[in-house]
Enzyme design. Sequence first.
Site, PDB file in Angstrom:
ATOM      1  N   ASP A 180       0.789  -1.120   0.030  1.00 24.85           N
ATOM      2  CA  ASP A 180       0.025   0.010  -0.052  1.00 24.85           C
ATOM      3  C   ASP A 180       1.023   1.111  -0.047  1.00 24.85           C
ATOM      4  O   ASP A 180       1.537   1.551   0.929  1.00 24.85           O
ATOM      5  CB  ASP A 180      -1.047   0.028   1.274  1.00 24.85           C
ATOM      6  N   HIS A 181       1.034   1.750  -0.989  1.00 25.32           N
ATOM      7  CA  HIS A 181       2.141   2.792  -1.255  1.00 25.32           C
ATOM      8  C   HIS A 181       2.147   4.111  -0.278  1.00 25.32           C
ATOM      9  O   HIS A 181       2.823   4.854  -0.111  1.00 25.32           O
ATOM     10  CB  HIS A 181       2.384   3.529  -2.553  1.00 25.32           C
ATOM     11  N   HIS A 243      -5.768   2.648   1.308  1.00 28.07           N
ATOM     12  CA  HIS A 243      -5.241   3.929   1.748  1.00 28.07           C
ATOM     13  C   HIS A 243      -5.940   4.531   2.784  1.00 28.07           C
ATOM     14  O   HIS A 243      -5.248   4.912   3.950  1.00 28.07           O
ATOM     15  CB  HIS A 243      -4.958   4.834   0.394  1.00 28.07           C
TER      16      HIS A 243
END
Length: 491
Positions: A180-181, A243
């Site tokens: 999950d950046h 996110h």
Amino acid sequence: MNLISNESLQPFDFVLFGGTGDLSIRKLIPALYFRHCEKQLPQDGRIIATARSSMDSDEFRALLDEQVRQHISDQDFDQQHWASFLDRVHYYPVDVTNVQSYQALVEALSGREEHVRVFYLSVAPSLFMPITKGVHAAGLITEHSRVALEKPLGRDQASAEDINDSLSAAFKEEQIYRIDHYLGKETVQNLLALRFGNALFEPLWRSERINDVQITIAESLGVEGRSAFYDQTGALRDMVQNHLLQLLVILAMEPPVSIDPDAVRDEKIKVLRALKPLTGIDAIENSVRGQYKAGAYSDGPVPGYLDNEDIPDDSTTETFVALRAEIGSWRWEGVPFFLRTGKRMESKTTEIVINFKKVPHSIFPTADGFTTPNQLIIRLQPEESIRMRIYVKAWGDDIQLQPVYLNLDFNDVFQKRKMIAYERLLLDLIRGNPTLFMRRDEVAAAWAWIDPIRAAWEQYQYRPKNYTAGTWGPGAANALISKEGLRWNED
Ligand code: NDP
Ligand code: BG6
């Protein structure tokens, strides 16, 4: 805080599936290039890109030269470093759905079994299983291998479990890195530092002191070239399941006993499990779906979601979601968490707003502006900053309170290039540090909370409400929060 170890990397082969795709070109290759410039990649570190397109390594390097350059600013580009970076890059055409195709990788990786081997799956989720099976069948998975998968992992809890089962048949859990950046963003990690590196906030971080929390991830872009993927996905799966929930859990988790990967992830999952389920009519009353129609920004008009020729005219995919969530725990009982995200909103803004409770009794005459409480605003985008709103007496004869901000802009403090989130994550991946990646049970718990919301939308045939591109979303999102006498922070 030693969130990320700085130990140097071992020689590696970074096998990039989807090497010609949007994410690779915009983020992954630039991230590796920046780490190369900072001399953090070992001499013997290779990037082995694959996709179906037929070309050799020189042609692929030429493609990178043309396409990746646009995503690196002139200021950050160095021709000599770029040339030496490209020497690391190799390309092999592979159709991941064809088992014979993996032979090219077998040859490319042969004799390098002792090196770290990363399989990075920057491809559509439907290809996760074929790739896992393909690399397994080709005997490419070594003791030093890791696999990294992009979000969203699956479309719901059941499909995520299927993917996870298939991964587990080939890789051990500690070899699986779910990306999950947002967890690679500096300010997200700074949230941990703020909460657990300072004694100041902990006594305030609870329902006795906090009135409500708002988390917004607003984008001004539309769906760009990803219409097919997006129309099958929608904002709830694309942004909220991962996110937004990751920001929420980091904000709400109990202090972990250490920065050890599992200590942190154990606390995160407790928050996901403590989220009060939103089901049936409760889900409808506490959620807003939206879809943008044509609108305009300062630089001109933009078409609506349904005007996109790749989107069916009757699509009911949501490009906006707002939710009111609650966490059932001693710390958070009764505190509403308002979450919202959308495409084509007024501006690209990602922020967490913590509204503290008002003073119990005001001794000052009520002046304009003294209706809102103290606020802590943690901003991730466009700039990374932490702001605290407090009240002071304005200079002058009258006792007139005025809100002012204590401002911490990370740009001013650190004055260096802001790392892109993937730089940290890719290095951690090669290094083998899973702290900033999602564990299987985390992904499952996130889907377990999301699935009933989608089921309720289907059951009640809740169609998205329109909003004009360039605004903050449908009016219903304001109604969701104003029911409690609150408003979204849009300053
Ligand atoms: P793209 O559609 O741009 O790229 C897909 C890549 O997969 C291409 O390189 C394509 O190349 C390759 N590919 C497709 N089919 C095959 C096949 N059968 N065999 C081998 N290669 C194949 O996708 P994105 O880069 O946008 O997304 C990749 C992943 O990252 C997805 O899971 C997405 O959800 C996720 N993601 C993307 C983000 C983004 O901003 N783009 C952000 C966050 C997550 P070719 O057609 O030549 O085979
Ligand atoms: C991705 C979503 O995960 O995050 C995209 O798939 C979205 O739809 C992107 O645009 C936003 O990331 P960032 O870092 O630009 O906020």
